[in-house]
Write a protein that holds these residues in place. Structure first.
Motif, PDB file in Angstrom:
ATOM      1  N   LYS A 208       7.659   8.633  -7.520  1.00  0.00           N
ATOM      2  CA  LYS A 208       7.635   7.575  -8.535  1.00  0.00           C
ATOM      3  C   LYS A 208       7.241   6.228  -7.922  1.00  0.00           C
ATOM      4  CE  LYS A 208      11.554   5.964 -10.159  1.00  0.00           C
ATOM      5  NZ  LYS A 208      12.814   5.842 -10.918  1.00  0.00           N
ATOM      6  N   LEU A 209       7.801   5.919  -6.758  1.00  0.00           N
ATOM      7  CA  LEU A 209       7.492   4.637  -6.125  1.00  0.00           C
ATOM      8  C   LEU A 209       6.065   4.609  -5.584  1.00  0.00           C
ATOM      9  CD1 LEU A 209      10.843   3.777  -4.326  1.00  0.00           C
ATOM     10  CD2 LEU A 209      10.065   3.160  -6.608  1.00  0.00           C
ATOM     11  N   GLU A 210       5.590   5.736  -5.095  1.00  0.00           N
ATOM     12  CA  GLU A 210       4.196   5.790  -4.649  1.00  0.00           C
ATOM     13  C   GLU A 210       3.243   5.588  -5.831  1.00  0.00           C
ATOM     14  OE1 GLU A 210       3.360   9.282  -2.350  1.00  0.00           O
ATOM     15  OE2 GLU A 210       5.051   8.940  -0.992  1.00  0.00           O
ATOM     16  N   ASP A 211       3.598   6.181  -6.971  1.00  0.00           N
ATOM     17  CA  ASP A 211       2.764   5.995  -8.165  1.00  0.00           C
ATOM     18  C   ASP A 211       2.743   4.525  -8.592  1.00  0.00           C
ATOM     19  OD1 ASP A 211       1.997   8.619  -8.365  1.00  0.00           O
ATOM     20  OD2 ASP A 211       3.513   9.166  -9.849  1.00  0.00           O
ATOM     21  N   LEU A 212       3.897   3.851  -8.493  1.00  0.00           N
ATOM     22  CA  LEU A 212       3.924   2.427  -8.833  1.00  0.00           C
ATOM     23  C   LEU A 212       3.006   1.640  -7.912  1.00  0.00           C
ATOM     24  CD1 LEU A 212       7.703   1.758  -9.598  1.00  0.00           C
ATOM     25  CD2 LEU A 212       5.805   1.672 -11.213  1.00  0.00           C
ATOM     26  N   ALA A 213       2.997   2.001  -6.627  1.00  0.00           N
ATOM     27  CA  ALA A 213       2.108   1.316  -5.686  1.00  0.00           C
ATOM     28  C   ALA A 213       0.644   1.571  -6.029  1.00  0.00           C
ATOM     29  CB  ALA A 213       2.404   1.768  -4.259  1.00  0.00           C
ATOM     30  N   LYS A 214       0.338   2.799  -6.427  1.00  0.00           N
ATOM     31  CA  LYS A 214      -1.047   3.141  -6.757  1.00  0.00           C
ATOM     32  C   LYS A 214      -1.530   2.433  -8.013  1.00  0.00           C
ATOM     33  CE  LYS A 214      -0.753   7.865  -4.899  1.00  0.00           C
ATOM     34  NZ  LYS A 214      -0.675   9.300  -5.290  1.00  0.00           N
ATOM     35  N   HIS A 215      -0.610   2.303  -8.983  1.00  0.00           N
ATOM     36  CA  HIS A 215      -1.039   1.845 -10.312  1.00  0.00           C
ATOM     37  C   HIS A 215      -0.540   0.455 -10.683  1.00  0.00           C
ATOM     38  CE1 HIS A 215      -2.523   5.849 -10.883  1.00  0.00           C
ATOM     39  NE2 HIS A 215      -1.320   6.391 -10.808  1.00  0.00           N
ATOM     40  N   SER A 216       0.034  -0.285  -9.726  1.00  0.00           N
ATOM     41  CA  SER A 216       0.603  -1.582 -10.083  1.00  0.00           C
ATOM     42  C   SER A 216      -0.450  -2.555 -10.595  1.00  0.00           C
ATOM     43  CB  SER A 216       1.327  -2.204  -8.884  1.00  0.00           C
ATOM     44  OG  SER A 216       0.406  -2.499  -7.856  1.00  0.00           O
ATOM     45  N   LYS A 217      -1.718  -2.363 -10.192  1.00  0.00           N
ATOM     46  CA  LYS A 217      -2.798  -3.240 -10.655  1.00  0.00           C
ATOM     47  C   LYS A 217      -3.614  -2.595 -11.777  1.00  0.00           C
ATOM     48  CE  LYS A 217      -3.342  -5.419  -6.129  1.00  0.00           C
ATOM     49  NZ  LYS A 217      -4.277  -5.702  -5.029  1.00  0.00           N
ATOM     50  N   LYS A 218      -3.180  -1.434 -12.218  1.00  0.00           N
ATOM     51  CA  LYS A 218      -3.918  -0.722 -13.266  1.00  0.00           C
ATOM     52  C   LYS A 218      -4.044  -1.587 -14.513  1.00  0.00           C
ATOM     53  CE  LYS A 218      -3.594   3.441 -16.153  1.00  0.00           C
ATOM     54  NZ  LYS A 218      -2.757   4.623 -16.473  1.00  0.00           N
ATOM     55  N   ARG A 219      -5.220  -1.596 -15.083  1.00  0.00           N
ATOM     56  CA  ARG A 219      -5.481  -2.419 -16.270  1.00  0.00           C
ATOM     57  C   ARG A 219      -5.107  -1.630 -17.514  1.00  0.00           C
ATOM     58  NH1 ARG A 219      -8.256  -6.930 -17.714  1.00  0.00           N
ATOM     59  NH2 ARG A 219      -9.091  -6.971 -19.822  1.00  0.00           N
ATOM     60  N   GLY A 220      -4.097  -2.081 -18.220  1.00  0.00           N
ATOM     61  CA  GLY A 220      -3.680  -1.430 -19.454  1.00  0.00           C
ATOM     62  C   GLY A 220      -4.457  -1.954 -20.646  1.00  0.00           C
ATOM     63  N   TRP A 221      -4.434  -1.205 -21.739  1.00  0.00           N
ATOM     64  CA  TRP A 221      -5.183  -1.590 -22.940  1.00  0.00           C
ATOM     65  C   TRP A 221      -4.754  -2.962 -23.453  1.00  0.00           C
ATOM     66  CZ3 TRP A 221      -2.336  -2.940 -27.098  1.00  0.00           C
ATOM     67  CH2 TRP A 221      -1.049  -2.399 -27.214  1.00  0.00           C
TER      68      TRP A 221
ATOM     69  N   ARG B 274       0.847  -1.184   0.000  1.00  0.00           N
ATOM     70  CA  ARG B 274       0.000   0.000   0.000  1.00  0.00           C
ATOM     71  C   ARG B 274       0.884   1.236   0.000  1.00  0.00           C
ATOM     72  NH1 ARG B 274      -2.949  -0.412   5.254  1.00  0.00           N
ATOM     73  NH2 ARG B 274      -1.108  -1.646   5.822  1.00  0.00           N
ATOM     74  N   VAL B 275       0.320   2.364  -0.416  1.00  0.00           N
ATOM     75  CA  VAL B 275       1.096   3.608  -0.480  1.00  0.00           C
ATOM     76  C   VAL B 275       1.662   3.954   0.891  1.00  0.00           C
ATOM     77  CG1 VAL B 275       0.975   6.085  -0.927  1.00  0.00           C
ATOM     78  CG2 VAL B 275      -0.152   4.489  -2.483  1.00  0.00           C
ATOM     79  N   ILE B 276       0.869   3.787   1.956  1.00  0.00           N
ATOM     80  CA  ILE B 276       1.353   4.119   3.294  1.00  0.00           C
ATOM     81  C   ILE B 276       2.534   3.243   3.672  1.00  0.00           C
ATOM     82  CG2 ILE B 276      -0.313   2.589   4.408  1.00  0.00           C
ATOM     83  CD1 ILE B 276       1.142   5.944   5.723  1.00  0.00           C
ATOM     84  N   GLU B 277       2.534   1.977   3.241  1.00  0.00           N
ATOM     85  CA  GLU B 277       3.665   1.096   3.517  1.00  0.00           C
ATOM     86  C   GLU B 277       4.911   1.563   2.780  1.00  0.00           C
ATOM     87  OE1 GLU B 277       1.780  -3.279   4.371  1.00  0.00           O
ATOM     88  OE2 GLU B 277       1.683  -2.553   2.304  1.00  0.00           O
ATOM     89  N   VAL B 278       4.736   1.983   1.547  1.00  0.00           N
ATOM     90  CA  VAL B 278       5.869   2.510   0.790  1.00  0.00           C
ATOM     91  C   VAL B 278       6.454   3.731   1.489  1.00  0.00           C
ATOM     92  CG1 VAL B 278       6.551   3.612  -1.390  1.00  0.00           C
ATOM     93  CG2 VAL B 278       5.064   1.597  -1.419  1.00  0.00           C
ATOM     94  N   ARG B 279       5.594   4.629   1.940  1.00  0.00           N
ATOM     95  CA  ARG B 279       6.069   5.836   2.616  1.00  0.00           C
ATOM     96  C   ARG B 279       6.829   5.502   3.893  1.00  0.00           C
ATOM     97  NH1 ARG B 279       0.410   9.265   1.915  1.00  0.00           N
ATOM     98  NH2 ARG B 279       0.717   9.816  -0.291  1.00  0.00           N
ATOM     99  N   LEU B 280       6.291   4.583   4.705  1.00  0.00           N
ATOM    100  CA  LEU B 280       6.945   4.212   5.953  1.00  0.00           C
ATOM    101  C   LEU B 280       8.306   3.557   5.698  1.00  0.00           C
ATOM    102  CD1 LEU B 280       3.871   2.802   7.920  1.00  0.00           C
ATOM    103  CD2 LEU B 280       5.147   4.902   8.451  1.00  0.00           C
ATOM    104  N   LEU B 281       8.346   2.676   4.693  1.00  0.00           N
ATOM    105  CA  LEU B 281       9.605   2.005   4.372  1.00  0.00           C
ATOM    106  C   LEU B 281      10.646   2.996   3.859  1.00  0.00           C
ATOM    107  CD1 LEU B 281       8.241  -1.260   2.710  1.00  0.00           C
ATOM    108  CD2 LEU B 281       9.416  -1.079   4.921  1.00  0.00           C
ATOM    109  N   LEU B 282      10.242   3.914   3.001  1.00  0.00           N
ATOM    110  CA  LEU B 282      11.190   4.892   2.482  1.00  0.00           C
ATOM    111  C   LEU B 282      11.690   5.811   3.588  1.00  0.00           C
ATOM    112  CD1 LEU B 282       9.580   5.810  -0.969  1.00  0.00           C
ATOM    113  CD2 LEU B 282      11.460   4.237  -0.498  1.00  0.00           C
ATOM    114  N   ASP B 283      10.819   6.144   4.529  1.00  0.00           N
ATOM    115  CA  ASP B 283      11.261   6.916   5.692  1.00  0.00           C
ATOM    116  C   ASP B 283      12.346   6.155   6.451  1.00  0.00           C
ATOM    117  OD1 ASP B 283       9.493   8.978   5.161  1.00  0.00           O
ATOM    118  OD2 ASP B 283       7.979   8.297   6.597  1.00  0.00           O
ATOM    119  N   ALA B 284      12.088   4.873   6.683  1.00  0.00           N
ATOM    120  CA  ALA B 284      13.046   4.048   7.430  1.00  0.00           C
ATOM    121  C   ALA B 284      14.352   3.867   6.659  1.00  0.00           C
ATOM    122  CB  ALA B 284      12.433   2.689   7.746  1.00  0.00           C
TER     123      ALA B 284
END
Length: 289
Positions: free
Chosen positions: A75-88, A54-64
């Protein structure tokens, strides 16, 4: 689990980055798990791309991990948000190899694409007739419906450079220009199309001449993708007879980035390349008349 029951390119890219930053911070997986109040198994699955953080997990890990660069974090938060995005391209998932879907996903995410092709005109530059000829003429027997479907996918891929304006650089060996693989008329139309598309501000086409010697034979065709403004090569794909391979390790990427720079330096400039292609077209027209 990422969509489709297998790691997506986006989830793998995110996992690889998180693993790298964790290792740079000298933390092990159990320590990272404590940061997000989870298990080592989840960290392992996240880093392998099998699970999407999840985005919050990415943020916490990057902080650590001490990662403060806002561009990297965004960029990494965007990957977390869109990793399941359905492409054409998932419309064609039943008909395409999973590794080809990975290639298309990389292409769709990239903000810069570089390709070296010693044999064929790259797919992103192919006309419909040329694409039909090389797909139908490949080693795998395909019926007309399958060929048509693959040509449509290739045309959809071209939107990245023709409509979205993504910077695209291609280097072709002179053999791909000199020797028709799709019939003389189709080949001439393809070369004319390259001259036209090469006029676009976001597109650069270079030809590696025969005079360079063995360099063309030393480097197999590959595609290199960049995902941020620094244009560093962050993923590479290579095709063989049965599959496409995605390379993301730092050592591999450095080798291919260096190889592309070497090929580009040895190739003709885009202007000289256009003159060479135009000269060949004139010669063939004179021979035909």
């Amino acid at each position: 689990m990422p969509a489709g029951g297998r790691p997506t390119v986006r989830s793998r890219r995110l996992g690889t980055a998180l693993r790298r930053y964790r290792q740079d911070a000298k933390l092990d997986q159990p320590q990272a798990a404590e940061v997000i109040a989870s298990s080592q198994a989840r960290i392992s699955r996240m880093e392998s791309g099998q699970a999407t953080p999840r985005v919050i997990e990415v943020r916490l890990l990057l902080d650590a991990y001490g990662v403060t660069d806002p561009q990297v974090r965004g960029k990494l938060e965007d990957l977390a948000k869109h990793s399941k995005k359905r492409g054409w391209w998932l419309e064609y998932a039943a008909y395409l190899r999973p590794d080809y879907l990975d290639h298309i996903a990389l292409e769709d995410d990239a903000i810069r694409i570089r390709q070296w092709q010693p044999v064929l005109v790259p797919g992103l530059l192919q006309t419909t007739a040329y694409a039909e000829a090389v797909i139908a003429g490949g080693p795998k027997t395909l019926d007309p419906e399958q060929v048509s479907r693959l040509v449509k996918v290739r045309q959809r891929r071209q939107a990245r450079i023709l409509e979205d304006g993504v910077p695209y650089s291609a280097i072709l060996w002179e053999a791909a220009i000199e020797h028709p693989l799709a019939g003389a008329q189709t080949h001439r139309e393809q070369l004319s199309a390259i001259l036209e598309i090469g006029k676009r501000d976001n597109i650069s086409v270079q030809v590696l001449p025969f005079s360079v010697g063995a360099l063309a034979a030393a480097v197999s065709g590959f595609s290199a993708f960049s995902f941020d403004s620094e244009s560093a090569v962050e993923a590479v794909t290579m095709d063989d007879l049965m599959s496409s391979s995605v390379m993301e390790s730092a050592n591999d990427l450095a080798v291919y980035a260096s190889s592309y720079d070497l090929l580009s330096s040895a190739a003709l400039t885009p202007e000289a390349s256009a003159e060479l292609i135009a000269g060949k077209l004139r010669r063939w027209e004179e021979e035909a008349s």
